[in-house]
Structure formats: C-alpha cells, structure tokens
Design a protein around this motif. Sequence first.
Motif, mmCIF file in Angstrom:
data_model
loop_
_atom_site.group_PDB
_atom_site.id
_atom_site.type_symbol
_atom_site.label_atom_id
_atom_site.label_comp_id
_atom_site.label_asym_id
_atom_site.label_seq_id
_atom_site.Cartn_x
_atom_site.Cartn_y
_atom_site.Cartn_z
ATOM 1 N N ARG A 165 0.819 -1.072 0.043
ATOM 2 C CA ARG A 165 0.146 0.411 -0.523
ATOM 3 C C ARG A 165 0.774 1.125 0.238
ATOM 4 O O ARG A 165 1.965 1.109 0.548
ATOM 5 C CB ARG A 165 -1.243 -0.019 1.522
ATOM 6 C CG ARG A 165 -1.965 -0.901 1.361
ATOM 7 C CD ARG A 165 -2.928 -1.250 -0.180
ATOM 8 N NE ARG A 165 -4.058 -2.664 0.516
ATOM 9 C CZ ARG A 165 -3.700 -3.257 -0.643
ATOM 10 N NH1 ARG A 165 -2.872 -3.372 -1.158
ATOM 11 N NH2 ARG A 165 -4.489 -4.077 0.126
ATOM 12 N N SER A 166 0.087 2.074 -1.254
ATOM 13 C CA SER A 166 1.053 3.052 -0.959
ATOM 14 C C SER A 166 0.780 4.341 -1.682
ATOM 15 O O SER A 166 0.085 4.506 -2.439
ATOM 16 C CB SER A 166 3.139 3.094 -1.640
ATOM 17 O OG SER A 166 3.192 4.057 -1.967
ATOM 18 N N ASP A 167 0.594 5.608 -1.135
ATOM 19 C CA ASP A 167 0.246 6.719 -1.768
ATOM 20 C C ASP A 167 0.840 7.815 -2.274
ATOM 21 O O ASP A 167 1.467 8.694 -2.969
ATOM 22 C CB ASP A 167 -1.003 7.703 -1.415
ATOM 23 C CG ASP A 167 -2.263 7.474 -0.556
ATOM 24 O OD1 ASP A 167 -2.147 6.339 -1.602
ATOM 25 O OD2 ASP A 167 -2.357 7.241 0.370
ATOM 26 N N ASP A 168 2.161 7.000 -2.965
ATOM 27 C CA ASP A 168 3.825 7.929 -3.084
ATOM 28 C C ASP A 168 3.489 7.949 -5.004
ATOM 29 O O ASP A 168 2.560 7.732 -5.306
ATOM 30 C CB ASP A 168 4.457 6.875 -2.727
ATOM 31 C CG ASP A 168 5.965 7.828 -3.893
ATOM 32 O OD1 ASP A 168 6.658 8.916 -3.100
ATOM 33 O OD2 ASP A 168 6.144 7.397 -5.100
ATOM 34 N N GLU A 169 3.701 9.317 -5.754
ATOM 35 C CA GLU A 169 3.494 9.691 -6.507
ATOM 36 C C GLU A 169 3.281 8.769 -7.538
ATOM 37 O O GLU A 169 3.280 8.409 -8.703
ATOM 38 C CB GLU A 169 3.996 10.872 -7.109
ATOM 39 C CG GLU A 169 3.582 11.893 -7.894
ATOM 40 C CD GLU A 169 2.989 12.486 -8.209
ATOM 41 O OE1 GLU A 169 1.935 12.864 -9.098
ATOM 42 O OE2 GLU A 169 2.298 12.960 -6.770
ATOM 43 N N LEU A 170 4.971 7.947 -7.038
ATOM 44 C CA LEU A 170 5.737 7.094 -8.263
ATOM 45 C C LEU A 170 5.512 5.759 -8.016
ATOM 46 O O LEU A 170 5.181 4.755 -8.762
ATOM 47 C CB LEU A 170 6.859 7.222 -8.488
ATOM 48 C CG LEU A 170 6.628 8.806 -9.198
ATOM 49 C CD1 LEU A 170 8.621 8.894 -9.525
ATOM 50 C CD2 LEU A 170 6.577 8.856 -10.628
ATOM 51 N N LEU A 171 5.741 5.316 -6.706
ATOM 52 C CA LEU A 171 5.766 3.853 -6.620
ATOM 53 C C LEU A 171 4.482 3.886 -6.013
ATOM 54 O O LEU A 171 4.573 1.897 -6.282
ATOM 55 C CB LEU A 171 6.591 3.797 -4.433
ATOM 56 C CG LEU A 171 6.667 2.718 -4.425
ATOM 57 C CD1 LEU A 171 8.155 2.341 -5.779
ATOM 58 C CD2 LEU A 171 7.691 2.442 -3.058
ATOM 59 N N GLY A 172 3.409 3.996 -5.779
ATOM 60 C CA GLY A 172 2.183 3.140 -5.913
ATOM 61 C C GLY A 172 1.672 3.119 -6.836
ATOM 62 O O GLY A 172 1.103 1.674 -7.487
ATOM 63 N N PRO A 173 1.469 4.200 -7.550
ATOM 64 C CA PRO A 173 1.437 3.927 -9.374
ATOM 65 C C PRO A 173 2.360 2.429 -10.285
ATOM 66 O O PRO A 173 1.882 0.997 -10.554
ATOM 67 C CB PRO A 173 1.249 4.729 -10.111
ATOM 68 C CG PRO A 173 1.213 5.930 -9.592
ATOM 69 C CD PRO A 173 1.234 5.502 -7.847
ATOM 70 N N THR A 174 3.310 2.253 -9.874
ATOM 71 C CA THR A 174 4.316 1.740 -10.575
ATOM 72 C C THR A 174 3.988 -0.070 -10.289
ATOM 73 O O THR A 174 3.816 -0.796 -10.846
ATOM 74 C CB THR A 174 6.008 1.919 -10.142
ATOM 75 O OG1 THR A 174 5.656 3.062 -10.424
ATOM 76 C CG2 THR A 174 6.649 0.429 -10.296
ATOM 77 N N ALA A 175 3.496 -0.342 -8.547
ATOM 78 C CA ALA A 175 2.902 -1.331 -7.678
ATOM 79 C C ALA A 175 1.670 -2.045 -8.513
ATOM 80 O O ALA A 175 1.533 -2.940 -9.220
ATOM 81 C CB ALA A 175 2.421 -1.318 -6.608
ATOM 82 N N ILE A 176 0.703 -1.365 -8.550
ATOM 83 C CA ILE A 176 -0.364 -1.235 -9.373
ATOM 84 C C ILE A 176 0.014 -1.899 -11.004
ATOM 85 O O ILE A 176 -0.614 -2.469 -11.543
ATOM 86 C CB ILE A 176 -2.019 -0.565 -8.944
ATOM 87 C CG1 ILE A 176 -1.769 -0.418 -7.695
ATOM 88 C CG2 ILE A 176 -2.832 -0.858 -9.696
ATOM 89 C CD1 ILE A 176 -2.782 1.219 -7.608
ATOM 90 N N GLY A 177 0.835 -1.272 -11.504
ATOM 91 C CA GLY A 177 0.776 -1.535 -12.992
ATOM 92 C C GLY A 177 2.012 -2.665 -12.625
ATOM 93 O O GLY A 177 1.149 -3.526 -14.189
ATOM 94 N N ALA A 178 2.528 -3.275 -12.189
ATOM 95 C CA ALA A 178 3.510 -4.059 -11.781
ATOM 96 C C ALA A 178 2.645 -5.748 -11.805
ATOM 97 O O ALA A 178 2.737 -6.583 -12.395
ATOM 98 C CB ALA A 178 4.587 -4.210 -10.684
ATOM 99 N N ILE A 179 1.443 -4.908 -11.063
ATOM 100 C CA ILE A 179 0.283 -6.308 -11.300
ATOM 101 C C ILE A 179 -0.228 -6.473 -12.667
ATOM 102 O O ILE A 179 -0.218 -7.808 -12.847
ATOM 103 C CB ILE A 179 -0.441 -5.992 -9.815
ATOM 104 C CG1 ILE A 179 0.157 -5.554 -8.746
ATOM 105 C CG2 ILE A 179 -1.511 -6.821 -10.430
ATOM 106 C CD1 ILE A 179 -1.207 -5.399 -7.778
ATOM 107 N N GLY A 180 -0.696 -5.634 -13.010
ATOM 108 C CA GLY A 180 -0.944 -5.717 -14.650
ATOM 109 C C GLY A 180 -0.012 -6.517 -15.084
ATOM 110 O O GLY A 180 -0.075 -7.390 -16.164
ATOM 111 N N ASP A 181 1.240 -5.987 -15.289
ATOM 112 C CA ASP A 181 2.383 -6.699 -16.047
ATOM 113 C C ASP A 181 2.434 -8.208 -16.184
ATOM 114 O O ASP A 181 2.320 -8.785 -16.829
ATOM 115 C CB ASP A 181 3.390 -6.453 -15.607
ATOM 116 C CG ASP A 181 3.982 -4.841 -15.959
ATOM 117 O OD1 ASP A 181 3.149 -4.590 -17.308
ATOM 118 O OD2 ASP A 181 4.861 -4.059 -15.565
ATOM 119 N N ALA A 182 2.259 -8.453 -15.019
ATOM 120 C CA ALA A 182 1.977 -10.103 -14.165
ATOM 121 C C ALA A 182 1.119 -10.836 -15.061
ATOM 122 O O ALA A 182 1.259 -12.626 -15.855
ATOM 123 C CB ALA A 182 2.142 -10.197 -12.516
#
Length: 260
Positions: A165-182
């Motif tokens: 869980r993160s509200d960081d400007e870059l880290l939050g979206p990157t983690a969610i996008g990485a799930i999309g990559d998986a």
Amino acid sequence: MATYKKRGYKPKKEKVTQEVEETFDESQSTTAEVFNTLDDTANKSEEWIEKNSKPLFYGLVAVAALILVYLAYNKFIAEPTQQEASNELAYPRTFFEKASTSAGAIADSLYTLGLEGGDGKYGFIDIADQFSGTKAGNLANYYAGISYLKMKKYEEAIEYLGNFRSDDELLGPTAIGAIGDAFADINQPEDALDYYQKAANKKDNQFTTPLFLFKAAQVAMDLKEYGKAEKLYTTIKEKYADSDQGRDIEKYINSAKYAQ
C-alpha cells in the motif's frame, strides 16, 4: 400663543409612570423566572454530577490510561520496531539493487538472496511477515513482488504486490502497474487491462499516467476493444503529449480508428 386647556384636564404623566412601573415589574418577574430556571438547572446538574461522580472519575481515569498506553506503545514498541525493520531492510536491498543491473541466472540468484536473506539476516519475505505493521514491512512487500516478477514467478508477484500500500506519486502506481504486467505475462489480458487503468488513475503525473494509459490501450487493442483503445490513446494526446508515449501517439490513434 397660549394653549387652551379644558377644566379638569390632567396631564398623562401618572399614566405613563404607571405603564413604566408595570413593564418594570413584568421585566423583574421574567428575570426572576429565568434565574430560578437557571438555579434549578444548576442544582439538577450538581445533583447529577454528585450522583455520578464515581463513574465520571473512573471514565476520566480510563481515558487518561488509554492515552498513556498509546504514547508508551509508540515510544517503546512501535518506534523501536520500525527502526529495527528499517535496519533489516538494508541487507536484502543490496541484492535487489545488484540484481537490477544483472541478467540471467546471476540476477535470479541475487533476487533469491534478497527474498530469502542469508547469514542470519532477514530477506524481504521475512521482513514482510515479521514487521507487517511497519513502513519497512510494507515496503518489503513491494521489493518481494518486483523480485518475483523479474524471476517470472507471477502468482507470488501478484500476491506480494497486492499486499503493498502506498500513496507515493510514483511508487503507488508502479506497484499496481506491475500487477498488470504479471497478469499480462500469464495471458490474463482482462485483468491486466483493469490494473493498468487503476495504475493510470492512481496518481496523475507525466510519467506513470501516460505509461499505463498506453499499456492499457495496447491490451485493449489485443482484446479488440478498439473504441476503448482509441479513447485511451486520445487521452495521452490531449493531456500528456510531451511524455514519451505522446510523441508518436497519432499513429496509434489512427490504428485504433481504422481497426473499428
């Protein structure tokens, strides 16, 4: 010119005085009633407080005790635990950083060391488990998820990234996008599209937003959802034209249009 006065005329002074006195008496009466009401209310409040003094006292003591317990927990448990977790995280991060600049079997070995730890030191898996309530424990989920993703262990990647869980400007979206990559890599395009769109909407910025809008559009094209793809590409053109994805976006818009 003299004013004519009828015989027997009496000035209205006495009548006015009488009205003033009556008004004053009424005012005094009303004021007295107000004060009497206030006195009654005060007396009832005093009686209630006196009657409930013990429960009130115990209640205040309980509130004070909770505050002290909270402060003590933060001071003597939460803060030291957070510091310990941060210290533990430094060890596996060194392997993660080395793996990021390596390839093949060497990179996998380094990612594995980061995940599992060694020499009596925790890896990301243990830190995420043992320090789950800390910032470092949460961050360990991210590193573990990305490590598994790089190692093509997609189910594990989705699990750990989903716990982050993160509200960081870059880290939050990157983690969610990485799930999309998986999901994209295990041929679940509908789920990939969903997570790419979530990542794009997580934080509005010139880096992650157009990146995941573009990935979402590409998946939409594969799913033959050409209208959706066109909208996603057009959003990049209208809002993120200066991004890397926006430079040649017109040709992708045309591709989506002609495919419909």
